[in-house]
Write an enzyme that holds these catalytic residues in place. Structure first.
Site, mmCIF file in Angstrom:
data_model
loop_
_atom_site.group_PDB
_atom_site.id
_atom_site.type_symbol
_atom_site.label_atom_id
_atom_site.label_comp_id
_atom_site.label_asym_id
_atom_site.label_seq_id
_atom_site.Cartn_x
_atom_site.Cartn_y
_atom_site.Cartn_z
ATOM 1 N N ASP A 1 -2.175 -12.545 -0.530
ATOM 2 C CA ASP A 1 -0.812 -12.133 -0.854
ATOM 3 C C ASP A 1 0.142 -12.453 0.295
ATOM 4 O O ASP A 1 -0.289 -12.804 1.389
ATOM 5 C CB ASP A 1 -0.767 -10.641 -1.201
ATOM 6 C CG ASP A 1 -1.298 -9.729 -0.097
ATOM 7 O OD1 ASP A 1 -1.677 -10.243 0.983
ATOM 8 O OD2 ASP A 1 -1.331 -8.518 -0.291
ATOM 9 N N ASN B 1 -1.282 3.516 -2.263
ATOM 10 C CA ASN B 1 -1.188 3.861 -3.688
ATOM 11 C C ASN B 1 -2.290 3.165 -4.495
ATOM 12 O O ASN B 1 -2.219 3.095 -5.717
ATOM 13 C CB ASN B 1 0.193 3.458 -4.231
ATOM 14 C CG ASN B 1 0.464 1.972 -4.068
ATOM 15 O OD1 ASN B 1 -0.390 1.230 -3.592
ATOM 16 N ND2 ASN B 1 1.641 1.534 -4.478
ATOM 17 N N HIS C 1 -3.057 -0.056 -4.330
ATOM 18 C CA HIS C 1 -2.815 -1.458 -4.696
ATOM 19 C C HIS C 1 -3.826 -2.409 -4.054
ATOM 20 O O HIS C 1 -4.404 -2.139 -3.005
ATOM 21 C CB HIS C 1 -1.360 -1.892 -4.436
ATOM 22 C CG HIS C 1 -0.980 -2.140 -3.019
ATOM 23 N ND1 HIS C 1 0.341 -2.209 -2.613
ATOM 24 C CD2 HIS C 1 -1.710 -2.344 -1.898
ATOM 25 C CE1 HIS C 1 0.390 -2.455 -1.332
ATOM 26 N NE2 HIS C 1 -0.834 -2.538 -0.870
ATOM 27 N N GLU D 1 0.614 -3.774 -7.792
ATOM 28 C CA GLU D 1 1.057 -2.387 -7.669
ATOM 29 C C GLU D 1 0.678 -1.593 -8.925
ATOM 30 O O GLU D 1 0.465 -2.181 -9.999
ATOM 31 C CB GLU D 1 2.587 -2.356 -7.480
ATOM 32 C CG GLU D 1 3.099 -3.096 -6.241
ATOM 33 C CD GLU D 1 2.887 -2.297 -4.939
ATOM 34 O OE1 GLU D 1 2.008 -1.415 -4.896
ATOM 35 O OE2 GLU D 1 3.600 -2.584 -3.959
HETATM 36 C C1 GLP Z 1 -0.774 -4.252 2.120
HETATM 37 C C2 GLP Z 1 -1.196 -5.617 1.579
HETATM 38 C C3 GLP Z 1 -2.639 -5.633 1.151
HETATM 39 C C4 GLP Z 1 -3.428 -4.784 2.099
HETATM 40 C C5 GLP Z 1 -3.055 -3.353 1.846
HETATM 41 C C6 GLP Z 1 -3.615 -2.404 2.881
HETATM 42 O O1 GLP Z 1 0.505 -3.922 1.678
HETATM 43 N N1 GLP Z 1 -0.393 -6.035 0.482
HETATM 44 O O2 GLP Z 1 -3.118 -6.944 1.115
HETATM 45 O O3 GLP Z 1 -4.798 -4.969 1.859
HETATM 46 O O4 GLP Z 1 -1.646 -3.199 1.758
HETATM 47 O O5 GLP Z 1 -3.004 -2.602 4.108
HETATM 48 P P1 GLP Z 1 -3.578 -2.031 5.472
HETATM 49 O O6 GLP Z 1 -4.884 -2.667 5.694
HETATM 50 O O7 GLP Z 1 -2.562 -2.416 6.505
HETATM 51 O O8 GLP Z 1 -3.698 -0.560 5.288
#
Ligand code: GLP
Length: 242
Positions: A67, A136, A138, A143
């Site tokens: 992403d 949340n 995702h 989302e």
């Molecule tokens: C982010 C990204 C995801 C990521 C997730 C967790 O917004 N879109 O690809 O895996 O949320 O992020 P983090 O590892 O910083 O908690």
């Protein structure tokens, strides 16, 4: 769903790095996706050391984007691509063709989606995907409540907009993400979802308890026999009696 629990973040990161190395050794021309964000940082650092110092041929691996924030590319510190560049790609000897990534700042985002979809289709799916989980639930930028199939442009949820400032030096007004879709994630031959730390315990518990629903994106993974959860003790702890 197989659940692997590790003492701490370091052991978790090592175990996930092991999975990536095993994949590369078993199938040198693997298509591998590793999430951006904070969770995989330890894994990326271990991987970059091991790939440089052990006799592992990674010259045929292709790393595919999970992403990116719409309007950002690798020039913004904190973007998904920049994080992967800094923590893995830049230290390896990779050709340009070995990294296929969404450019969130491209003029034509539909073309960005098509580029990624074509690479994945040509390979008959990803071989390994390492995912993080949003607060949340995702996955990538899928989302809650949004149903995607292939690469898509998605409106960011409010929670994501609140959390995102942790990645950037300055406050950015981002509204959309570009992400792989559920079909591509679920078609991966191996799916690893990693989570660490107490702040992820709540959403991990919700994912485990929830029925399979797009309202809790990570719960969709429970449909796949290829899915394994990798978490540390802190991310597990919420309802456990120790
Ligand atoms: C982010 C990204 C995801 C990521 C997730 C967790 O917004 N879109 O690809 O895996 O949320 O992020 P983090 O590892 O910083 O908690």
């Amino acid at each position: 769903m197989k659940e692997n629990i590790f003492k701490d973040y370091n052991e978790l990161s090592e175990a996930v790095a092991d999975q990536v190395i095993k994949q590369i050794k078993n199938k040198p021309d693997s298509l591998i996706t590793i999430a951006g964000g904070e969770t995989p940082l330890g894994t990326l650092q271990i991987l970059s050391n091991r790939l440089l110092n052990e006799d592992i041929d990674y010259s045929k691996v292709t790393f595919v984007s999970l992403d990116e924030w719409v309007s950002l590319n690798e020039s913004t510190v904190g973007s998904c691509r920049e994080s992967l560049n800094t923590n893995l790609f830049d230290s390896l000897n990779l050709t340009d063709e070995q990294v296929v990534f969404f450019d969130g700042d491209a003029e034509n985002l539909t073309d960005e989606c098509k580029q990624i979809d074509d690479v994945i289709n040509r390979n008959d799916g990803l071989d390994l995907i390492i995912l993080g989980i949003g607060m949340n639930g995702h996955l990538g930028f899928n989302e809650p409540g949004i149903i995607t199939r292939k690469s898509s442009i998605v409106k960011l949820a409010d929670v994501t907009k609140q959390v995102m400032n942790k990645y950037f030096d300055e406050e950015l007004k981002l509204t959309h993400g570009i992400t792989l879709g559920y079909e591509q994630i679920l078609a991966s031959k191996k799916i690893v979802l990693m989570a660490n730390g107490a702040r992820k315990a709540n959403i991990i518990q919700i994912m485990k308890d929830s029925e399979i629903s797009y309202d809790v994106p990570a719960s969709i993974l429970k449909d796949s026999n290829n899915f394994e959860l990798y978490i540390d003790e802190e991310a597990r702890r919420l309802n456990e009696k120790d």
